[in-house]
Design an enzyme around this catalytic site. Structure first.
Site, PDB file in Angstrom:
ATOM      1  N   HIS A 127      -2.749   2.914 -20.513  1.00 20.06           N
ATOM      2  CA  HIS A 127      -3.475   2.644 -21.763  1.00 20.06           C
ATOM      3  C   HIS A 127      -2.689   2.980 -23.030  1.00 20.06           C
ATOM      4  CE1 HIS A 127      -6.736   1.424 -19.364  1.00 20.06           C
ATOM      5  NE2 HIS A 127      -7.321   2.592 -19.184  1.00 20.06           N
ATOM      6  N   HIS A 196     -12.657  -0.685 -23.614  1.00 23.56           N
ATOM      7  CA  HIS A 196     -12.889   0.149 -22.430  1.00 23.56           C
ATOM      8  C   HIS A 196     -14.306   0.737 -22.435  1.00 23.56           C
ATOM      9  CE1 HIS A 196     -12.022   2.796 -19.090  1.00 23.56           C
ATOM     10  NE2 HIS A 196     -10.750   2.422 -19.059  1.00 23.56           N
ATOM     11  N   GLU A 333     -13.019  -4.756 -18.168  1.00 23.87           N
ATOM     12  CA  GLU A 333     -11.971  -4.818 -19.182  1.00 23.87           C
ATOM     13  C   GLU A 333     -11.236  -6.158 -19.085  1.00 23.87           C
ATOM     14  OE1 GLU A 333      -9.684  -0.964 -18.729  1.00 23.87           O
ATOM     15  OE2 GLU A 333     -11.249  -0.751 -17.199  1.00 23.87           O
TER      16      GLU A 333
END
Length: 370
Positions: A127, A196, A333
């Site tokens: 991420h 997210h 996602e």
């Protein structure tokens, strides 16, 4: 002034105020390094969504059930401090510069090697790195029916080349929350932005999502190695626990004796969506039989990461005071595939100067009877 004209003027003023009142802004605290954070509330005739500038996050999303009773259906914290101290969940955030994982944090652009932080157990990048977009304060700006969040990531930020400018627009229309992403750069780079949010259609903190009925119209998924990095294979879902082409309860096969499920501790995989990259397609549909709430996700992205909250363990509680237990929510996602820079057969995540990239994802809420 005639009565008719007065009524027209009053109606115009009322309509204008209602439209303007659909988006409000308030202070939401200050980060540990002294940056002010704002929160925007978006309201429609069906939904209410709160989005803050720290991580451009969805903080809450209230949607009605089959009886019209509203509940917050996303996980989050009730204070800014809850978010700034939470380094693991990414609740509601825009993650980047590269959402999901890159093997070893290393990749090449134009033949040149780059290294991002190995913030995933010291092995891979996750991420965006140690200081990803989720932990930065974005610049918010009210727009019709929503808010635009803007972030400029300088050349070399977390090891990524090029100064990247990202615009993320959240707009609310009736029963749908739309997210429009726009990205541009001054040097060749890679980028993969996604939201997210964790969804529990029974309401945040209300049990698990194992009873939810999920449909993912995808014929293939990307299997992973022990570090949850795609092997590069686009494997058929046929005959596996990853076949959600027909509506299936999440809990029906999540505990199957399957090596992939064991590696992830449940579902945490990328599904290869049908249709060309850039065209709007259905990514997933989730139905909660208890409340009748239905979430339908559409996107122009080529993949969707379906994650079943495997790492939630009850140590975090939400605004209602209820703990977030394992499988207490799911994520959908929409994205390019994980580790795409290291797989030539995956859709490219490269971004070049003068060629901005745009994508759209929409979360639509409806209800249905049993």
């Amino acid at each position: 002034m005639t009565k008719t004209l007065a009524k027209v003027i009053l109606l115009t003023m009322t309509t204008g105020m209602a439209a303007h009142g659909a988006v409000t802004k308030a202070a939401f605290g200050t980060t540990p390094d002294g940056k002010a954070v704002d929160i925007y509330t978006l309201k429609s005739d069906v939904l209410q969504v709160r989005i803050m500038t720290y991580g451009a996050r969805i903080v809450s999303l209230e949607a009605p059930d089959k009886d019209g009773k509203k509940a917050d259906v996303v996980l989050g914290h009730d204070t800014l401090a809850g978010y700034t101290s939470d380094k693991n969940t990414y609740f509601g955030a825009i993650v980047g510069r590269y959402g999901n994982r890159i093997a070893g944090g290393s990749f090449k652009v134009d033949g040149k090697a780059y290294q991002a932080p190995k913030n995933d157990h010291g092995i891979n990048m996750l991420h965006g790195g140690t200081v990803g977009f989720d932990s930065l304060v974005w610049q918010g700006r009210e727009i019709p029916d929503g808010v635009e969040m803007t972030l400029v990531s300088k050349d070399g930020d977390q090891g990524f080349p090029g100064t990247l400018t990202a615009h993320v627009r959240y707009t609310l229309h009736h029963n749908a929350l739309r997210i429009d992403y726009s990205m541009s750069t001054d040097k060749d780079t890679v980028v993969n932005l996604t939201n997210h949010s964790y969804f529990n259609l029974s309401g945040e903190g209300n049990g698990t999502i194992l009873h939810d009925i999920v449909t993912i119209p995808a014929d293939k998924y990307t299997p992973v190695d022990a570090g949850l990095i795609p092997t590069g294979e686009l494997a058929p879902v046929e005959g596996t626990p990853f076949d959600f082409r027909k509506p299936t309860a999440i809990g029906a096969r999540i505990h199957d004796d399957n090596e992939q499920l064991k590696r992830a501790g449940g579902y945490d995989f990328n599904w290869v969506l049908r249709g060309p990259n850039g065209e709007t397609k259905t990514a997933a549909r989730v139905y909660d039989p208890e409340t009748g709430r239905v979430l339908t996700v559409t996107t122009t992205e080529p993949g969707v990461q379906f994650y079943t909250g495997n790492f939630l363990d009850g140590t975090i509680s939400g605004p209602s005071g209820k703990p977030f237990v394992k499988n207490g929510a799911l994520c959908l996602e929409t994205q390019h595939f994980p580790d795409s820079p290291n797989h030539a057969n995956f859709p490219s995540t490269e971004l070049k100067p003068g060629a901005p990239r745009h994508s759209t994802t929409t979360f639509t809420f409806t209800t249905q009877a049993k």
